[in-house]
Scaffold this motif. Structure first.
Motif, mmCIF file in Angstrom:
data_model
loop_
_atom_site.group_PDB
_atom_site.id
_atom_site.type_symbol
_atom_site.label_atom_id
_atom_site.label_comp_id
_atom_site.label_asym_id
_atom_site.label_seq_id
_atom_site.Cartn_x
_atom_site.Cartn_y
_atom_site.Cartn_z
ATOM 1 N N ASP A 147 15.251 -7.213 33.148
ATOM 2 C CA ASP A 147 14.437 -6.111 33.677
ATOM 3 C C ASP A 147 14.422 -4.952 32.680
ATOM 4 O O ASP A 147 15.468 -4.588 32.110
ATOM 5 N N LYS A 148 13.237 -4.385 32.449
ATOM 6 C CA LYS A 148 13.092 -3.320 31.461
ATOM 7 C C LYS A 148 13.897 -2.084 31.845
ATOM 8 O O LYS A 148 14.588 -1.496 30.999
ATOM 9 N N ASP A 149 13.811 -1.650 33.093
ATOM 10 C CA ASP A 149 14.548 -0.457 33.522
ATOM 11 C C ASP A 149 16.047 -0.685 33.433
ATOM 12 O O ASP A 149 16.804 0.227 33.050
ATOM 13 N N GLU A 150 16.497 -1.884 33.758
ATOM 14 C CA GLU A 150 17.925 -2.180 33.671
ATOM 15 C C GLU A 150 18.374 -2.223 32.216
ATOM 16 O O GLU A 150 19.502 -1.824 31.888
ATOM 17 N N GLN A 151 17.501 -2.672 31.303
ATOM 18 C CA GLN A 151 17.848 -2.666 29.890
ATOM 19 C C GLN A 151 17.992 -1.233 29.374
ATOM 20 O O GLN A 151 18.891 -0.927 28.583
ATOM 21 N N LYS A 152 17.093 -0.350 29.810
ATOM 22 C CA LYS A 152 17.208 1.063 29.417
ATOM 23 C C LYS A 152 18.509 1.656 29.917
ATOM 24 O O LYS A 152 19.208 2.376 29.184
ATOM 25 N N LYS A 153 18.840 1.370 31.176
ATOM 26 C CA LYS A 153 20.076 1.913 31.748
ATOM 27 C C LYS A 153 21.293 1.365 31.016
ATOM 28 O O LYS A 153 22.258 2.097 30.750
ATOM 29 N N CYS A 154 21.265 0.077 30.654
ATOM 30 C CA CYS A 154 22.392 -0.519 29.947
ATOM 31 C C CYS A 154 22.567 0.131 28.580
ATOM 32 O O CYS A 154 23.692 0.453 28.169
ATOM 33 N N LEU A 155 21.461 0.356 27.853
ATOM 34 C CA LEU A 155 21.553 0.989 26.538
ATOM 35 C C LEU A 155 22.083 2.409 26.661
ATOM 36 O O LEU A 155 22.942 2.836 25.879
ATOM 37 N N ASN A 156 21.588 3.167 27.641
ATOM 38 C CA ASN A 156 22.068 4.537 27.833
ATOM 39 C C ASN A 156 23.555 4.558 28.154
ATOM 40 O O ASN A 156 24.313 5.376 27.606
ATOM 41 N N ASP A 157 23.981 3.668 29.047
ATOM 42 C CA ASP A 157 25.393 3.643 29.423
ATOM 43 C C ASP A 157 26.271 3.298 28.229
ATOM 44 O O ASP A 157 27.359 3.879 28.051
ATOM 45 N N LYS A 158 25.829 2.353 27.380
ATOM 46 C CA LYS A 158 26.632 1.951 26.222
ATOM 47 C C LYS A 158 26.769 3.098 25.225
ATOM 48 O O LYS A 158 27.861 3.357 24.691
ATOM 49 N N ILE A 159 25.670 3.815 24.963
ATOM 50 C CA ILE A 159 25.721 4.923 24.004
ATOM 51 C C ILE A 159 26.546 6.077 24.555
ATOM 52 O O ILE A 159 27.348 6.698 23.834
ATOM 53 N N HIS A 160 26.411 6.394 25.835
ATOM 54 C CA HIS A 160 27.214 7.466 26.434
ATOM 55 C C HIS A 160 28.686 7.111 26.419
ATOM 56 O O HIS A 160 29.540 7.983 26.164
ATOM 57 N N ALA A 161 29.010 5.843 26.690
ATOM 58 C CA ALA A 161 30.409 5.429 26.654
ATOM 59 C C ALA A 161 30.975 5.531 25.238
ATOM 60 O O ALA A 161 32.142 5.896 25.043
ATOM 61 N N LEU A 162 30.136 5.216 24.235
ATOM 62 C CA LEU A 162 30.582 5.332 22.851
ATOM 63 C C LEU A 162 30.903 6.776 22.499
ATOM 64 O O LEU A 162 31.926 7.067 21.853
ATOM 65 N N TYR A 163 30.054 7.723 22.918
ATOM 66 C CA TYR A 163 30.321 9.133 22.629
ATOM 67 C C TYR A 163 31.540 9.634 23.395
ATOM 68 O O TYR A 163 32.341 10.410 22.868
ATOM 69 N N ALA A 164 31.700 9.203 24.625
ATOM 70 C CA ALA A 164 32.869 9.636 25.397
ATOM 71 C C ALA A 164 34.161 9.112 24.785
ATOM 72 O O ALA A 164 35.215 9.767 24.879
ATOM 73 N N ARG A 165 34.102 7.964 24.127
ATOM 74 C CA ARG A 165 35.309 7.353 23.555
ATOM 75 C C ARG A 165 35.594 7.857 22.149
ATOM 76 O O ARG A 165 36.756 8.073 21.775
ATOM 77 N N GLU A 166 34.563 8.078 21.339
ATOM 78 C CA GLU A 166 34.765 8.365 19.927
ATOM 79 C C GLU A 166 34.655 9.844 19.570
ATOM 80 O O GLU A 166 35.120 10.251 18.515
ATOM 81 N N PHE A 167 34.009 10.662 20.417
ATOM 82 C CA PHE A 167 33.806 12.061 20.047
ATOM 83 C C PHE A 167 35.143 12.800 20.054
ATOM 84 O O PHE A 167 35.910 12.748 21.022
#
Length: 247
Positions: A147-167
């Motif tokens: 699903d396109k909307d679910e793919q967008k949500k998955c990408l957003n969640d992955k990038i936000h998790a990366l910033y929360a972990r590495e920043f």
């Protein structure tokens, strides 16, 4: 003390006399009022407005006698000298060869197709915003989502998790910052799926540099597609963190 009436005062016997005297006075006043003539005095005031004649300025008529004659017209320009050249020169005319060919004409050289060199023009890659791209970039770990909307949500969640972990939030403590801070990060996921053209904007240069460093840690993705072709997709996110004063 009681007031007693005078026995000799008999007012009732004079009432008729008083009535007649009063009636006579009223009739006399009425007659005088009817016969009185009022003279009207004309109180109006006549105003006479005089309009002064407009001041007319008499312009004296002057006439110049013995006017000087006008200057003579300038002489016509001298004609250019025309040199006549006798037409006795032999001019060689170029021979125009015909470009028409026929079947009997002999072809001197045939160039093989393999010898023809050509250069492929580089096709300009289209830039499409993340919210309207037909097929969003696929972050590693989101491949099974269709699903396109679910793919967008998955990408957003992955990038936000990366910033929360590495920043590195210790930079805020080193700068003695307190409160909420927001850093805007923007980049493009190019047609190869790589992060490029990173831009950051924040309250401090060190925070901007840290946000750019984390953006470079985003792994390579499957590129986004528009009408079945890989395209460059623009992406942006705000990085918000809170710095609390140490107790």
């Amino acid at each position: 003390m009681q007031v007693k009436k005078n026995a000799k005062a008999d007012l009732a016997s004079y009432s008729m006399i008083f009535f007649q005297v009063g009636l006579i006075l009223v009739l006399a006043a009425t007659y005088i009022g009817l016969e009185w003539k009022f003279t009207e005095q004309d109180q109006s005031i006549l105003y006479e407005v005089e309009v002064a004649d407009e001041d007319t300025e008499e312009i004296p008529i002057t006439q110049l006698d013995n006017l000087p004659p006008p200057p003579p017209p300038p002489p016509p320009p001298a004609p250019e000298m025309v040199q006549i050249i006798e037409d006795d020169l032999d001019v060689e005319e170029d021979l125009i060869q015909s470009t028409e060919t026929n079947q009997d004409a002999k072809v001197e050289m045939i160039i093989p197709v393999s010898a023809v060199e050509y250069e492929e023009e580089e096709e300009e890659v289209e830039n499409v915003p993340f919210m309207i791209v037909e097929e969003v970039p696929v972050f590693p770990g989101c491949e099974t989502i269709k699903d396109k909307d679910e793919q967008k949500k998955c990408l957003n969640d992955k990038i936000h998790a990366l910033y929360a972990r590495e920043f590195n939030t210790e930079i805020g403590a080193e700068l003695e910052l307190t409160g909420f801070y927001r850093i805007y990060v923007g980049f493009k996921i190019n047609e190869k799926g790589e992060v490029a053209e990173i831009q950051t904007r924040g309250p401090h240069r060190r925070l901007e540099a840290e946000a750019e460093r984390v953006a470079k840690l985003i792994p390579k993705m499957a590129p986004g597609k528009q009408r079945g072709r890989p395209v460059s997709v623009g992406y942006s996110l705000p990085v918000v963190f809170e710095m609390r004063p140490s107790r």
